[in-house]
Design a protein around this motif. Structure first.
Motif, PDB file in Angstrom:
ATOM      1  N   ILE A 123       0.830  -1.207   0.000  1.00  0.00           N
ATOM      2  CA  ILE A 123       0.000   0.000   0.000  1.00  0.00           C
ATOM      3  C   ILE A 123       0.864   1.258   0.000  1.00  0.00           C
ATOM      4  CG2 ILE A 123      -0.254   0.271   2.507  1.00  0.00           C
ATOM      5  CD1 ILE A 123      -3.209   0.897   1.989  1.00  0.00           C
ATOM      6  N   GLY A 124       2.068   1.160   0.565  1.00  0.00           N
ATOM      7  CA  GLY A 124       2.976   2.305   0.532  1.00  0.00           C
ATOM      8  C   GLY A 124       3.377   2.660  -0.885  1.00  0.00           C
ATOM      9  N   ALA A 125       3.595   1.652  -1.706  1.00  0.00           N
ATOM     10  CA  ALA A 125       3.945   1.902  -3.108  1.00  0.00           C
ATOM     11  C   ALA A 125       2.793   2.572  -3.849  1.00  0.00           C
ATOM     12  CB  ALA A 125       4.313   0.582  -3.782  1.00  0.00           C
ATOM     13  N   LYS A 126       1.561   2.211  -3.485  1.00  0.00           N
ATOM     14  CA  LYS A 126       0.393   2.781  -4.163  1.00  0.00           C
ATOM     15  C   LYS A 126       0.114   4.215  -3.725  1.00  0.00           C
ATOM     16  CE  LYS A 126      -1.914  -1.700  -4.679  1.00  0.00           C
ATOM     17  NZ  LYS A 126      -3.073  -2.531  -4.259  1.00  0.00           N
ATOM     18  N   THR A 127       0.383   4.500  -2.459  1.00  0.00           N
ATOM     19  CA  THR A 127       0.053   5.823  -1.907  1.00  0.00           C
ATOM     20  C   THR A 127       1.252   6.764  -1.850  1.00  0.00           C
ATOM     21  OG1 THR A 127       0.427   4.990   0.343  1.00  0.00           O
ATOM     22  CG2 THR A 127      -1.824   4.870  -0.520  1.00  0.00           C
ATOM     23  N   LYS A 128       2.424   6.314  -2.294  1.00  0.00           N
ATOM     24  CA  LYS A 128       3.651   7.123  -2.267  1.00  0.00           C
ATOM     25  C   LYS A 128       4.075   7.465  -0.842  1.00  0.00           C
ATOM     26  CE  LYS A 128       3.251   7.209  -6.740  1.00  0.00           C
ATOM     27  NZ  LYS A 128       4.021   6.247  -7.562  1.00  0.00           N
ATOM     28  N   LEU A 129       3.750   6.578   0.109  1.00  0.00           N
ATOM     29  CA  LEU A 129       4.191   6.759   1.489  1.00  0.00           C
ATOM     30  C   LEU A 129       5.251   5.713   1.801  1.00  0.00           C
ATOM     31  CD1 LEU A 129       0.872   7.386   3.495  1.00  0.00           C
ATOM     32  CD2 LEU A 129       2.591   9.068   2.793  1.00  0.00           C
ATOM     33  N   PRO A 131       6.789   2.802   3.479  1.00  0.00           N
ATOM     34  CA  PRO A 131       6.172   1.736   4.281  1.00  0.00           C
ATOM     35  C   PRO A 131       6.690   1.692   5.712  1.00  0.00           C
ATOM     36  CG  PRO A 131       7.684   0.826   2.642  1.00  0.00           C
ATOM     37  CD  PRO A 131       7.474   2.263   2.299  1.00  0.00           C
ATOM     38  N   THR A 132       7.953   2.091   5.912  1.00  0.00           N
ATOM     39  CA  THR A 132       8.469   2.110   7.283  1.00  0.00           C
ATOM     40  C   THR A 132       7.827   3.220   8.112  1.00  0.00           C
ATOM     41  OG1 THR A 132      10.374   3.431   6.585  1.00  0.00           O
ATOM     42  CG2 THR A 132      10.667   1.055   6.654  1.00  0.00           C
ATOM     43  N   LEU A 133       7.355   4.276   7.460  1.00  0.00           N
ATOM     44  CA  LEU A 133       6.601   5.315   8.174  1.00  0.00           C
ATOM     45  C   LEU A 133       5.246   4.754   8.612  1.00  0.00           C
ATOM     46  CD1 LEU A 133       6.106   8.247   9.123  1.00  0.00           C
ATOM     47  CD2 LEU A 133       5.199   8.710   6.823  1.00  0.00           C
ATOM     48  N   ILE A 134       4.596   4.016   7.721  1.00  0.00           N
ATOM     49  CA  ILE A 134       3.307   3.395   8.048  1.00  0.00           C
ATOM     50  C   ILE A 134       3.470   2.458   9.234  1.00  0.00           C
ATOM     51  CG2 ILE A 134       1.501   1.857   7.185  1.00  0.00           C
ATOM     52  CD1 ILE A 134       2.157   2.929   4.348  1.00  0.00           C
ATOM     53  N   LEU A 135       4.514   1.650   9.214  1.00  0.00           N
ATOM     54  CA  LEU A 135       4.762   0.703  10.297  1.00  0.00           C
ATOM     55  C   LEU A 135       5.116   1.430  11.589  1.00  0.00           C
ATOM     56  CD1 LEU A 135       6.775  -1.904   8.206  1.00  0.00           C
ATOM     57  CD2 LEU A 135       4.538  -2.297   9.267  1.00  0.00           C
ATOM     58  N   ALA A 136       5.812   2.556  11.474  1.00  0.00           N
ATOM     59  CA  ALA A 136       6.158   3.338  12.667  1.00  0.00           C
ATOM     60  C   ALA A 136       4.902   3.904  13.322  1.00  0.00           C
ATOM     61  CB  ALA A 136       7.118   4.464  12.293  1.00  0.00           C
ATOM     62  N   VAL A 137       3.938   4.352  12.522  1.00  0.00           N
ATOM     63  CA  VAL A 137       2.676   4.846  13.067  1.00  0.00           C
ATOM     64  C   VAL A 137       1.954   3.723  13.812  1.00  0.00           C
ATOM     65  CG1 VAL A 137       0.374   5.721  12.479  1.00  0.00           C
ATOM     66  CG2 VAL A 137       2.399   6.691  11.371  1.00  0.00           C
ATOM     67  N   MET A 138       1.921   2.542  13.210  1.00  0.00           N
ATOM     68  CA  MET A 138       1.289   1.391  13.866  1.00  0.00           C
ATOM     69  C   MET A 138       1.979   1.077  15.192  1.00  0.00           C
ATOM     70  SD  MET A 138       0.160  -1.630  11.263  1.00  0.00           S
ATOM     71  CE  MET A 138       1.345  -1.294   9.989  1.00  0.00           C
ATOM     72  N   ALA A 139       3.298   1.129  15.179  1.00  0.00           N
ATOM     73  CA  ALA A 139       4.072   0.794  16.381  1.00  0.00           C
ATOM     74  C   ALA A 139       3.742   1.748  17.520  1.00  0.00           C
ATOM     75  CB  ALA A 139       5.557   0.820  16.065  1.00  0.00           C
ATOM     76  N   VAL A 140       3.730   3.038  17.227  1.00  0.00           N
ATOM     77  CA  VAL A 140       3.483   4.035  18.270  1.00  0.00           C
ATOM     78  C   VAL A 140       2.019   4.034  18.693  1.00  0.00           C
ATOM     79  CG1 VAL A 140       3.504   6.516  18.777  1.00  0.00           C
ATOM     80  CG2 VAL A 140       5.418   5.474  17.548  1.00  0.00           C
ATOM     81  N   GLU A 141       1.123   3.856  17.735  1.00  0.00           N
ATOM     82  CA  GLU A 141      -0.310   3.930  18.029  1.00  0.00           C
ATOM     83  C   GLU A 141      -0.809   2.739  18.852  1.00  0.00           C
ATOM     84  OE1 GLU A 141      -2.454   6.172  17.721  1.00  0.00           O
ATOM     85  OE2 GLU A 141      -1.649   7.611  16.281  1.00  0.00           O
ATOM     86  N   SER A 142      -0.452   1.530  18.450  1.00  0.00           N
ATOM     87  CA  SER A 142      -1.069   0.358  19.080  1.00  0.00           C
ATOM     88  C   SER A 142      -0.087  -0.715  19.518  1.00  0.00           C
ATOM     89  CB  SER A 142      -2.064  -0.283  18.093  1.00  0.00           C
ATOM     90  OG  SER A 142      -1.375  -0.803  16.960  1.00  0.00           O
ATOM     91  N   GLY A 143       1.197  -0.558  19.200  1.00  0.00           N
ATOM     92  CA  GLY A 143       2.133  -1.631  19.516  1.00  0.00           C
ATOM     93  C   GLY A 143       1.770  -2.920  18.793  1.00  0.00           C
ATOM     94  N   PHE A 144       1.080  -2.773  17.637  1.00  0.00           N
ATOM     95  CA  PHE A 144       0.658  -3.898  16.794  1.00  0.00           C
ATOM     96  C   PHE A 144      -0.417  -4.763  17.473  1.00  0.00           C
ATOM     97  CE2 PHE A 144       4.854  -2.670  15.299  1.00  0.00           C
ATOM     98  CZ  PHE A 144       4.586  -2.461  13.953  1.00  0.00           C
ATOM     99  N   VAL A 187      -7.376   1.677   5.898  1.00  0.00           N
ATOM    100  CA  VAL A 187      -8.116   2.895   6.224  1.00  0.00           C
ATOM    101  C   VAL A 187      -7.202   3.906   6.914  1.00  0.00           C
ATOM    102  CG1 VAL A 187      -9.993   3.853   7.614  1.00  0.00           C
ATOM    103  CG2 VAL A 187     -10.356   1.746   6.318  1.00  0.00           C
ATOM    104  N   GLY A 188      -6.369   3.421   7.836  1.00  0.00           N
ATOM    105  CA  GLY A 188      -5.450   4.313   8.531  1.00  0.00           C
ATOM    106  C   GLY A 188      -4.476   4.993   7.584  1.00  0.00           C
ATOM    107  N   VAL A 189      -3.980   4.246   6.605  1.00  0.00           N
ATOM    108  CA  VAL A 189      -3.054   4.830   5.629  1.00  0.00           C
ATOM    109  C   VAL A 189      -3.771   5.894   4.797  1.00  0.00           C
ATOM    110  CG1 VAL A 189      -1.746   4.346   3.524  1.00  0.00           C
ATOM    111  CG2 VAL A 189      -1.502   2.859   5.513  1.00  0.00           C
ATOM    112  N   LYS A 190      -5.021   5.640   4.447  1.00  0.00           N
ATOM    113  CA  LYS A 190      -5.785   6.633   3.686  1.00  0.00           C
ATOM    114  C   LYS A 190      -5.920   7.927   4.494  1.00  0.00           C
ATOM    115  CE  LYS A 190      -8.544   8.358   0.573  1.00  0.00           C
ATOM    116  NZ  LYS A 190      -7.982   8.887  -0.692  1.00  0.00           N
ATOM    117  N   VAL A 191      -6.234   7.798   5.767  1.00  0.00           N
ATOM    118  CA  VAL A 191      -6.361   8.980   6.627  1.00  0.00           C
ATOM    119  C   VAL A 191      -5.006   9.681   6.769  1.00  0.00           C
ATOM    120  CG1 VAL A 191      -6.961   9.794   8.933  1.00  0.00           C
ATOM    121  CG2 VAL A 191      -8.317   7.988   7.874  1.00  0.00           C
ATOM    122  N   LEU A 192      -3.949   8.912   6.974  1.00  0.00           N
ATOM    123  CA  LEU A 192      -2.608   9.488   7.111  1.00  0.00           C
ATOM    124  C   LEU A 192      -2.209  10.240   5.852  1.00  0.00           C
ATOM    125  CD1 LEU A 192       0.051   9.779   8.710  1.00  0.00           C
ATOM    126  CD2 LEU A 192       0.762   7.567   7.736  1.00  0.00           C
TER     127      LEU A 192
END
Length: 276
Positions: A123-129, A131-144, A187-192
């Motif tokens: 999804i990072g390739a599709k949204t130009k974000l 992917p490690t930023l997406i994973l970092a948000v997940m890590a801080v937000e919920s700890g996976f 959905v989270g990536v879309k919002v981000l």
């Protein structure tokens, strides 16, 4: 003929008669069973409804027996299709390294993380974000933790405010999809992505994402995410990063192109998540 001979002949005749009778009874019995079977088969072919009812009853009985043998555990062969898991060994080297590092740091099984890492890269390739930023948000937000929920209603891996962004879940079956890891990630990536485009940079976009766009400070949220992002970039690059190390020098992320100016009523900050 002596008396002994007569007795022996009588016994022989008796045994012969018994054997013949037994054969006739058995033969006739098998014949009756055969005829009954033929009639039953003909009846089933003539009456498909009876055949289907019989098959259903037999399958139900077999299923009940199987469940009893499993101690009451109902078998679901298709359950594996619902599992969000992927062996990191099957991922590209870079993604596998990220998955194993995150697994160790957050004490989460590597297989579910493997699936999330693969999805983040796709999804990072599709949204130009990144992917490690997406994973970092997940890590801080919920700890996976895919079932995490904040006091203000942010839910799932990306801690999206389900009530506010319910429209984004409509294509996934409704609000309960917030607890499906892959759906919550998408959905989270879309919002981000919307937040970064609206704010004009990754750092400012993270402030929008956490709902602190108009506040003096965000409680250190953006710094936490960017620090974890830097660690994950280093891991993906093949560098050894201790699990508790300070953030390495961060790769400069160019600001996202600013979105067109929004009307005043749409320019209010978008509450999305809270600091974990």
């Amino acid at each position: 003929m002596t008396a002994l001979g007569q007795l022996a002949k009588g016994v022989q005749t008796f045994v012969s008669d018994v054997a013949q009778g037994f054969f006739e009874v058995t033969h006739n019995g098998f014949a009756l069973v055969g005829l009954a079977t033929v009639f039953a088969v003909l009846t089933l072919f003539a009456r498909p409804d009876l055949r289907q009812a019989g098959e259903a009853q037999l399958m139900g009985w077999l299923r009940e027996r199987h469940v009893q043998n499993l101690g009451g555990l109902v078998p679901e062969p298709d359950a594996i299709e619902r599992a969000t898991a992927l062996n990191p060994k099957d991922l590209p080297k870079q993604q596998a390294a990220v998955a194993y590092w995150l697994s160790k740091k957050y004490r989460v099984a590597p297989e579910p993380l493997g699936a999330l890492v693969a999805e983040a890269y796709e999804i990072g390739a599709k949204t130009k974000l990144d992917p490690t930023l997406i994973l970092a948000v997940m890590a801080v937000e919920s700890g996976f933790n895919p079932f995490a929920q904040s006091p203000v209603g942010a839910q799932g891996l990306m801690q999206v405010m389900t009530g506010i962004h319910s429209d984004k879940y409509e294509n996934f079956g409704g609000k309960l999809a917030a607890f499906d890891p892959v759906t919550n990630l998408r959905v989270g990536v879309k919002v981000l992505q919307e937040c970064i485009q609206r704010a004009g940079s990754v750092n400012a976009g993270l402030r929008w994402y956490v709902g602190a766009a108009n506040l003096p400070e965000d409680g250190g949220y953006a710094d936490k995410v960017l620090a974890e992002h830097a660690r994950l970039q280093a891991v993906a690059a093949g560098r050894a990063v201790p699990l508790t190390s300070p953030a390495p020098l961060r790769t400069v992320v160019p600001p996202a192109p600013a979105a067109p100016a929004l009307p005043a009523e749409e320019a209010a900050p978008m509450p999305v998540a809270v600091v974990s």
